[in-house]
Scaffold this active site. Structure first.
Site, PDB file in Angstrom:
ATOM      1  N   ARG A 237     -14.069  88.067 -36.831  1.00  0.00           N
ATOM      2  CA  ARG A 237     -14.080  86.604 -36.856  1.00  0.00           C
ATOM      3  C   ARG A 237     -13.375  85.986 -35.656  1.00  0.00           C
ATOM      4  NH1 ARG A 237     -13.478  85.684 -43.454  1.00  0.00           N
ATOM      5  NH2 ARG A 237     -15.728  85.787 -43.837  1.00  0.00           N
TER       6      ARG A 237
ATOM      7  N   ARG B 159     -12.979  88.719 -60.284  1.00  0.00           N
ATOM      8  CA  ARG B 159     -12.019  89.364 -61.169  1.00  0.00           C
ATOM      9  C   ARG B 159     -12.330  89.093 -62.639  1.00  0.00           C
ATOM     10  NH1 ARG B 159     -10.044  88.558 -56.253  1.00  0.00           N
ATOM     11  NH2 ARG B 159      -8.322  89.828 -55.411  1.00  0.00           N
TER      12      ARG B 159
ATOM     13  N   ASP C  25      -9.028  83.596 -44.840  1.00  0.00           N
ATOM     14  CA  ASP C  25     -10.449  83.250 -44.746  1.00  0.00           C
ATOM     15  C   ASP C  25     -10.693  81.888 -44.113  1.00  0.00           C
ATOM     16  OD1 ASP C  25     -11.482  85.598 -45.839  1.00  0.00           O
ATOM     17  OD2 ASP C  25     -11.220  84.882 -47.883  1.00  0.00           O
TER      18      ASP C  25
ATOM     19  N   SER D 271      -3.096  92.753 -47.709  1.00  0.00           N
ATOM     20  CA  SER D 271      -4.487  92.724 -48.167  1.00  0.00           C
ATOM     21  C   SER D 271      -4.517  92.631 -49.678  1.00  0.00           C
ATOM     22  CB  SER D 271      -5.253  93.968 -47.705  1.00  0.00           C
ATOM     23  OG  SER D 271      -6.529  94.013 -48.330  1.00  0.00           O
TER      24      SER D 271
ATOM     25  N   LYS E  50     -14.286  82.065 -55.730  1.00  0.00           N
ATOM     26  CA  LYS E  50     -14.959  83.359 -55.622  1.00  0.00           C
ATOM     27  C   LYS E  50     -14.042  84.498 -56.052  1.00  0.00           C
ATOM     28  CE  LYS E  50     -16.156  85.197 -51.589  1.00  0.00           C
ATOM     29  NZ  LYS E  50     -16.905  85.701 -50.404  1.00  0.00           N
TER      30      LYS E  50
ATOM     31  N   GLN F 297      -7.196  92.601 -51.357  1.00  0.00           N
ATOM     32  CA  GLN F 297      -8.241  93.504 -51.820  1.00  0.00           C
ATOM     33  C   GLN F 297      -7.681  94.896 -52.080  1.00  0.00           C
ATOM     34  OE1 GLN F 297     -11.401  93.436 -48.945  1.00  0.00           O
ATOM     35  NE2 GLN F 297     -11.947  91.304 -49.333  1.00  0.00           N
TER      36      GLN F 297
ATOM     37  N   ARG G  90     -18.203  97.786 -42.331  1.00  0.00           N
ATOM     38  CA  ARG G  90     -16.780  97.506 -42.545  1.00  0.00           C
ATOM     39  C   ARG G  90     -16.041  98.735 -43.054  1.00  0.00           C
ATOM     40  NH1 ARG G  90     -16.489  91.973 -45.884  1.00  0.00           N
ATOM     41  NH2 ARG G  90     -14.275  92.250 -45.450  1.00  0.00           N
TER      42      ARG G  90
ATOM     43  N   GLY H 118     -17.202  92.300 -49.394  1.00  0.00           N
ATOM     44  CA  GLY H 118     -16.100  93.239 -49.253  1.00  0.00           C
ATOM     45  C   GLY H 118     -15.170  93.193 -50.443  1.00  0.00           C
TER      46      GLY H 118
END
Length: 450
Positions: A358, A33, A327, A174, A28, A176, A129, A101
């Site tokens: 989570r 990307r 994750d 992170s 994913k 992200q 979020r 996200g």
């Protein structure tokens, strides 16, 4: 309610041995990307093995909205005819990123240094979020963001008309945030520098280099310093997307806890910034081996063979490993329930701000199924009962989170009583073939009818 329709209650029951080959979807992270960087080239990028889950499809739609020509050729083969660095058009409508996200944060970064305005929204989970962790560094480039209280979606971004390069230290590990800053740096003059104290997944750096950007990573006293030279002319590529290690985690963990199982999961990306779960499972005593190790598209790849492992034991997972498996902690906690002793997970506060909290979601569900869980702000401990001793029998809330839903369905495959999730609909966002794949292996997972 599911993020894309009515709730889909599902039940998982104890089953016989899981056997066969589990061909999981494409990665994913790399799929997102590939689409975004393909849209920032001049010319056509071709992609083989794109994950066709809803999260990635929403990113494809977003790239179309920004002016790229994105085409689905079938069987996971896609092409993107890009508009070049700085060439995004202003979208006519709101960009809906669904449950993703990763998608929304990376897209925000890509547009932040372009003189356009875009409004972003998502489903109930995504709109809850926090986005400030991305919009704060993007503001340093000159991008403006206006959203709901707490920095939440829906949110409008006004891209910088005269962007400046930045030097930014990521406060919390992170990928992200790092990636959003690097993507913003593409259309800023000079050098943009990102510093992270702990290494996170490096797909963005690898892919930027592959597309022809000048990017350098070195280790300094401050941490890992990544320097990107802005305003390159990216060159279109052909990308073979390796299979997703986060998706592979589910058939692998199911095989480890289900008696008599022997499952092969081929072609899994083993980028060291993503493979922490598999290292952890082996330390717990899992019968998990790597076969046919190789390199594909600049990424290390191998076939994983997982066999039933009744004698696994709890361990303390090193906090430094958290970024490489963030994750996978939900499904790791399921394996921990079937191990003996305590599995201790620290340095995981990032789990509190994922699609759901989570830690809380898994703690509630595990306790309901007879497992002792302790938790704190950035840690949790699962006390395992050993093989054959997990009671099961509870209904668990997925909280609009695909990984929570799949983790509890894995729990039910070896529990003494069936385990039910209130809504398995979100699974389609990342692993749309989860149900038929697990059924072919021998799992007993069903959708509940009224």
């Amino acid at each position: 309610m599911s993020s894309h329709g009515d709730p889909i209650p599902m039940t998982s029951r104890a089953c016989g041995p899981l056997r066969g080959t589990a061909e999981v979807p494409g990665d994913k992270s790399i799929s997102h990307r590939s689409l975004i960087l393909g849209a920032m080239c001049i010319g056509e990028t071709t992609i083989k093995g794109l994950l066709e889950g809803q999260d990635v499809l929403d990113t494809a739609k977003a790239m179309q909205a920004f002016g790229a020509d994105v085409t689905d050729h079938g069987d996971g083969n896609w092409s993107v005819r890009g508009v070049g660095v700085g060439g995004f058009a202003e979208p006519q409508n709101v960009i809906d990123c669904g449950n993703s996200g990763t998608g929304v944060r990376l897209i925000m970064g890509a547009m932040a240094t372009q003189p356009i305005t875009a409004t972003f929204t998502g489903d109930a989970s995504l709109n809850g979020r926090p986005m400030a962790r991305v919009t704060d560094p993007l503001a340093e480039f000159g991008c403006q963001a206006v959203g709901r209280e707490g920095g939440r979606l829906p949110m409008t971004l006004v891209g910088a008309r005269a962007p400046v390069p930045v030097r930014y230290t990521v406060p919390v590990p992170s990928a992200q945030v790092k990636s959003a800053v690097l993507l913003a740096g593409l259309n800023a003059p000079g050098q943009t520098v990102v510093i992270e104290q702990e290494a996170t997944r490096d797909h963005t750096e690898r892919m930027l280099a592959g597309f022809g950007a000048r990017i350098d990573t070195r280790e300094t006293d401050e941490g890992y310093e990544i320097t990107l030279t802005g305003q390159p002319e990216l060159q279109p590529q052909h990308i073979d997307v390796p299979r997703d290690p986060s998706s592979a985690a589910f058939p692998v963990c199911a095989a480890l806890i289900t008696p008599g199982s022997d499952v092969l999961v081929p072609g899994i990306g083993l980028n060291p910034t993503r493979a922490g779960l598999f290292t952890t499972l082996r330390e717990m005593g899992a019968d998990l081996t790597y076969e046919n190790e190789r390199t594909e598209g600049g990424e290390p790849v191998a076939d994983l063979r997982a066999r039933f492992s009744p004698d696994m034991h709890g361990i303390e997972v090193p906090p430094a490993r958290a970024a490489s498996m963030i994750d996978e902690y939900p499904v790791l906690s399921v394996v921990a329930a079937y191990a003996s002793g305590q599995t201790v997970m620290r340095g995981v506060k990032e789990l509190r701000v994922k699609e759901s909290d989570r830690i809380d979601a898994m703690a509630q569900g595990l306790r309901a199924n007879g497992i002792e869980v302790e938790e704190g702000p950035d840690w949790w401990i699962v006390t395992g009962l050993g093989h054959g001793n997990v009671p099961g029998g509870a209904v668990c809330a997925s909280q609009l989170d695909h990984r929570i839903a799949m983790s509890f369905l894995i729990l039910g495959m070896a529990a003494n009583a069936p385990v039910r999730v209130d809504d398995g609909g979100p699974i389609a966002t990342s692993f749309p073939i989860f149900e038929p794949l697990m059924a072919r292996l021998g799992a007993d997972v069903s959708r509940d009818t009224a």
